[in-house]
Structure formats: C-alpha cells, structure tokens
Write an enzyme that holds these catalytic residues in place. Structure first.
Site, PDB file in Angstrom:
ATOM      1  N   SER A 284      -1.725  -0.688  -0.597  1.00  0.00           N
ATOM      2  CA  SER A 284      -0.723   0.234  -0.058  1.00  0.00           C
ATOM      3  C   SER A 284       0.438  -0.360   0.729  1.00  0.00           C
ATOM      4  CB  SER A 284      -1.397   1.296   0.797  1.00  0.00           C
ATOM      5  OG  SER A 284      -1.851   2.312  -0.053  1.00  0.00           O
TER       6      SER A 284
ATOM      7  N   SER B 118       0.553   3.548  -0.876  1.00  0.00           N
ATOM      8  CA  SER B 118       0.811   4.763  -0.131  1.00  0.00           C
ATOM      9  C   SER B 118       1.809   4.588   1.018  1.00  0.00           C
ATOM     10  CB  SER B 118      -0.502   5.307   0.434  1.00  0.00           C
ATOM     11  OG  SER B 118      -1.042   4.400   1.381  1.00  0.00           O
TER      12      SER B 118
ATOM     13  N   LYS C 261       3.777   3.627   9.798  1.00  0.00           N
ATOM     14  CA  LYS C 261       3.194   4.551   8.821  1.00  0.00           C
ATOM     15  C   LYS C 261       2.442   5.640   9.575  1.00  0.00           C
ATOM     16  CE  LYS C 261       0.095   4.390   4.779  1.00  0.00           C
ATOM     17  NZ  LYS C 261      -0.816   3.503   4.011  1.00  0.00           N
TER      18      LYS C 261
HETATM   19  N1  GLN Z   1      -3.303   3.181  -4.412  1.00  0.00           N
HETATM   20  C1  GLN Z   1      -4.593   2.910  -3.869  1.00  0.00           C
HETATM   21  C2  GLN Z   1      -5.388   4.182  -3.774  1.00  0.00           C
HETATM   22  O1  GLN Z   1      -4.914   5.188  -4.146  1.00  0.00           O
HETATM   23  C3  GLN Z   1      -4.482   2.208  -2.560  1.00  0.00           C
HETATM   24  C4  GLN Z   1      -4.281   3.077  -1.380  1.00  0.00           C
HETATM   25  C5  GLN Z   1      -4.195   2.296  -0.098  1.00  0.00           C
HETATM   26  O2  GLN Z   1      -4.147   1.063  -0.091  1.00  0.00           O
HETATM   27  N2  GLN Z   1      -4.204   3.018   1.004  1.00  0.00           N
HETATM   28  O3  GLN Z   1      -6.485   4.169  -3.335  1.00  0.00           O
END
Ligand code: GLN
Length: 487
Positions: A175, A151, A76
């Site tokens: 994420s 994400s 990532k």
């Molecule tokens: N979807 C969650 C957010 O927007 C988690 C993001 C993540 O785990 N980096 O914060």
C-alpha cells in the site's frame, strides 16, 4: 528558488541559513494544495489552522537543527492524530476524533515536522486503487482519469502534486509501494517491527508496516530516520541500535549482487514494462553491480497465502467496529446482535465485508485446517525461499505491478483482478522484509516503477541503491497537474 521543488535536505539548509521560514513554506504548499486538490482529492481532512500555528511555534522556538524542522507532511487517515478526525477511509469512523496520536506522528512532531492533514485511502487500507475509500476516489496527478494506486493513494498523490513534501502510509501488502510507483514517488516499506504500529488502525497485524512516501530516496531516508526505532507501546518493535539512513546513501555499491526471480515471470509482462525493468537492470550494472536470475519455487504461492491469512486477521481486527465501542451506530435495533449487524451493514463498505466473510470462513472450525493453517505452513516455506536467496544476494529486483495505472472504475467491480495487481508486492509482507519502490519512467504518460526487496533490516542498502539509481535515471518528470498550474 521554487520552494515546492526543494528536497528535505535543501529545505533544511535554507531554514538553517535563515533564507526562509516555516510560515512561508507552508504558504507555498497551501497555495499549491488549493489549486490541485479539486482535481486530485488526496485529503480527507486538512488542518491549515493547526499547521500555521505549529509553524509559528517552530519559529518562536527557533531550533532549526531539528531533523525535519518545518517539513510539511501528510498522514494517511489510518493513523491516530490527537484532536484530529481519523476515519480510516470508512463511514463507520466518519465523526471519530482520535484521542491520542500514533507513535510515528509523535516522532514526526518531535522531529519538527508540520502535520498538514489526513490523506484519503481505501477503507481500513483494504484495496489497491483508493477507489474503496468510503468518501471519494483520489486521482492520479499524471492523468486524473486514472487511479493513483492504493491503498495509500491520497498520500502518494499529494506528494506528486506538491501538496506536501512527504507522507506517511501503511503497507500491509504493497500500500505504499504501489501508489508511490504509480505517482512517480519513492516508498520504503520497512522491516516488520522497525517502525512502531502503535496508533495505526490495524488491518492485518502480522503484515502491517509503516513507511514514508517521498519524491526521492534521500527524502525517504530523512523521514525514516525520524520514525524508526523501538517503542515501548509496540512490543513487536525491535531493540536495535539506530542506523543512519541518510549518511549511507552514497555507500559503495559497486559489488552489489541483485537477483531476479524467474518465477516473477517478467517476460510475460507487456513489452513496454519489460523495457522499464531492463532500464533498472542497466542502472544496477552501471553502478557496478550484477543481476542474476534465480529460482524461488514458492514465490508464486505468496498471493494465495496473503489472501487467506490477511482476511483472517482483518476479520479479527474489524470485530471492534460493532457500534458500541467506536464510531457510528445504527439506531432502531431491538437487541444487541441486531445492533451489531445493522451497524456493520450500514457503515462498512463491500470490500471490508468481503474480507470479513472470507476471513471468518477460513478460520471456521470446519475449514481452519484446510485454509488458514495450510497457508501459515506455506508462509513459512516462502520465508525460507527468501532467506536462502539472501545468503547469496543483497537484494531482489521485482516489478511493482503487472500494469500501469489503469482507468478509475476499470476494476472497481472485479475484486479478483484487483487482487492480482498485488502479486509482486505482497511477498515482502508475507516474509516481513523491507522493500524500496522507485519509479522507472513514464509509460503512456503515467509512471511505472520497480522495487528492490532486501533481507531483514537492510533499509540502508535499499535506500542507497534507490538513491544511486535515481542519479543514473535523472530527475523524474513532474505530473500534469503541477505543470498545468505552473503555466
Ligand atoms: N492491495 C493490498 C490489499 O488490498 C494491500 C493493502 C495494503 O497494503 N494495505 O490487501
């Protein structure tokens, strides 16, 4: 032998018996990436030259006993990779080349893995669908009109599309779990402090964790084995004896006790999703385990707590992107403050700005008591809720999300409904516990999944549970984008 369908274990055996070389494996993965990438758009940077050079190095050294020898892996784009572009999905780092590598990257390389490139993600990991990447959205390999989750959407989509055998993502509030489940993969969100965050571009430092996305629980165990452990560069990593995640996959789970929180409101979900969760309960019972409903009164507060404390930490972590120290810089400012403001305005996306504003607000002197400090107190109550359950149960079964992967664009302009997708995942990060995500089946042609959360450092049990449920469920269907290419 279809190289792309081999598990990590099978691939290692093939290498060790001299049937195959890293160059041949990389060629297969590259051909597959060339075919699928125009539709999937999982990568922000690909480094095939570097990957093939690395394959030749591995062949020359010939140490096939390395635990991830010749395993192609994607990272990532929030992890530092020395000499490679590292953007965090943001325009502010569009031309930034990392000056050192994250500890996980170093560990993967030491284990023999081949880093293929950097995967698309929501800007600074802030998002749920990968649509908040400043570059382009990644698509779901099962249906390219739908989101892959986020994400770490690029990471999950490229595992599903057989572009890499495993990916490394970060999980601050779901994420790796959400995209894994939405793309038919497995993810293990690790206990806070099990895997080093050194070289991970921070989102919310008390929530950030690192973990693999793979096709199976066994593959996840192999990767976790290589990246877990104390790091002198990250003082929050634990000094514990290393555990063997692979060796314990077949441990006896016939007396495992699983709890399902009533407050997860599973009966309010669409019926076809309840059927998926029910199937998992059945698998647990087939193994010999029991599933019991429990009360967790503070569970419902987790999302609110998350969306107060996380923006607060985000606003602090984003302060370093000011046009002076890292990345892009707006020109034309006549003083320093203007330069900060113009740079951040021009190069940060809307979601990141939204979180900086919310975070700054909840930390401001007039509101810190009402919001930030209050949220910290409720965070503690949620932790106690979980600790209590884990005195009696081995793991908690929860959905990953309240819906199947939706259409790209559907929630893009509706941040609140985007945040609500995170309702089941954020709790593990609020508490700091591990959680394994696994897909249950296809619903309307796209994957849906569940998760098991366990007590601190229960990764061995969680991976074994996921592994044994996989045996019950059978191999997960391959995505449309792969089937199409095969025909
Ligand atoms: N979807 C969650 C957010 O927007 C988690 C993001 C993540 O785990 N980096 O914060």
């Amino acid at each position: 032998m279809n190289i792309l369908e081999l598990s990590i274990r099978e691939l290692l055996l093939a290498y060790r018996s001299g049937n195959i070389t890293p160059t041949q494996v990389l060629e297969a993965y590259k051909a597959q990436t060339d075919k699928t990438e125009p539709a999937v758009k999982a990568f922000l940077t690909l480094d095939w030259d570097g990957a093939f050079e690395r394959a030749r190095e591995l062949e020359a050294a010939g140490d096939t006993t390395l635990p991830l020898y010749g395993v192609p892996i994607g990272i990532k784009d929030v992890f530092m990779t020395k000499g490679m572009r590292t953007t965090a999905g943001s325009k502010i780092l569009e031309h930034y080349t990392a000056t050192y590598s994250a500890t996980v990257v170093e560990k993967l390389i030491a284990a023999g893995a081949i880093i293929v490139g950097k995967q698309n993600c929501d800007e600074f990991a802030q998002g749920t669908t990968t649509e908040y990447s400043a570059y382009y959205p990644t698509t779901n390999p099962y249906d390219t009109t739908r989101v892959p989750g986020g994400s770490s959407g690029g990471s999950a989509a490229s595992v599903a599309a057989r572009q890499v055998l495993a990916s490394i993502g970060s999980d601050t509030g779901g994420s790796i779990r959400l995209p894994a489940a939405y793309c038919g993969g497995v993810a293990i969100k690790t206990t806070y402090g099990l895997v080093s965050r050194y070289g991970l571009i921070a989102m919310a430092s008390s929530f950030d964790t690192v973990g693999p996305i793979t096709r199976t629980a066994a593959d996840a165990a192999h990767v976790l084995q290589a990246i877990a452990g104390h790091d002198k560069h990250d003082s929050t990593t634990h000094q514990r004896e290393a555990e063997n995640y692979v060796a314990s996959l077949d441990q006896d789970l016939s007396t495992i006790k699983i709890a399902v929180p009533r407050q997860a409101n599973i009966t309010a979900l669409p019926e076809q999703l309840q059927i998926q969760i029910q199937a998992t309960r059945q698998h647990v019972e087939n193994i010999g385990g029991s599933v019991t409903e429990v009360d967790m009164p503070y569970l419902e507060k987790a999302l609110a707590v998350y969306y107060v404390i996380v923006p607060a930490e985000v606003s602090s972590n984003m302060a370093k992107f000011d046009g002076i120290r890292f990345g892009e810089r707006a020109n034309g400012a006549t003083n320093l403050l203007e330069r900060y403001m113009q740079t951040r305005d021009a190069f940060l996306g809307d979601e990141v700005k939204r979180r900086i504003m919310i975070g700054t607000y909840v930390l401001s002197s007039g509101y810190i008591d009402a919001y930030y400090k209050q949220a910290q107190k409720v965070r503690r109550l949620i932790v106690e809720d979980f600790k209590k359950v884990f005195t009696q149960y081995d793991a908690l079964l929860m959905p990953i999300a309240p819906s199947i992967p939706f259409k790209i664009g559907e929630k893009f302009n509706d941040p609140l409904s985007m945040y609500l997708i995170d309702i089941y995942t954020v709790t593990a990060n609020v508490v700091g516990i591990p959680a394994v995500a696994l897909p249950t089946g296809l619903v309307d042609g796209v994957p849906y999944g569940v998760q098991f959360m366990g007590s601190y450092f229960s990764e061995r049990t969680l991976l074994a549970l996921a592994h044994q449920i996989e045996q019950q469920r059978g191999a997960f269907p391959t995505p449309a984008v792969v089937k199409y290419q095969k025909s």
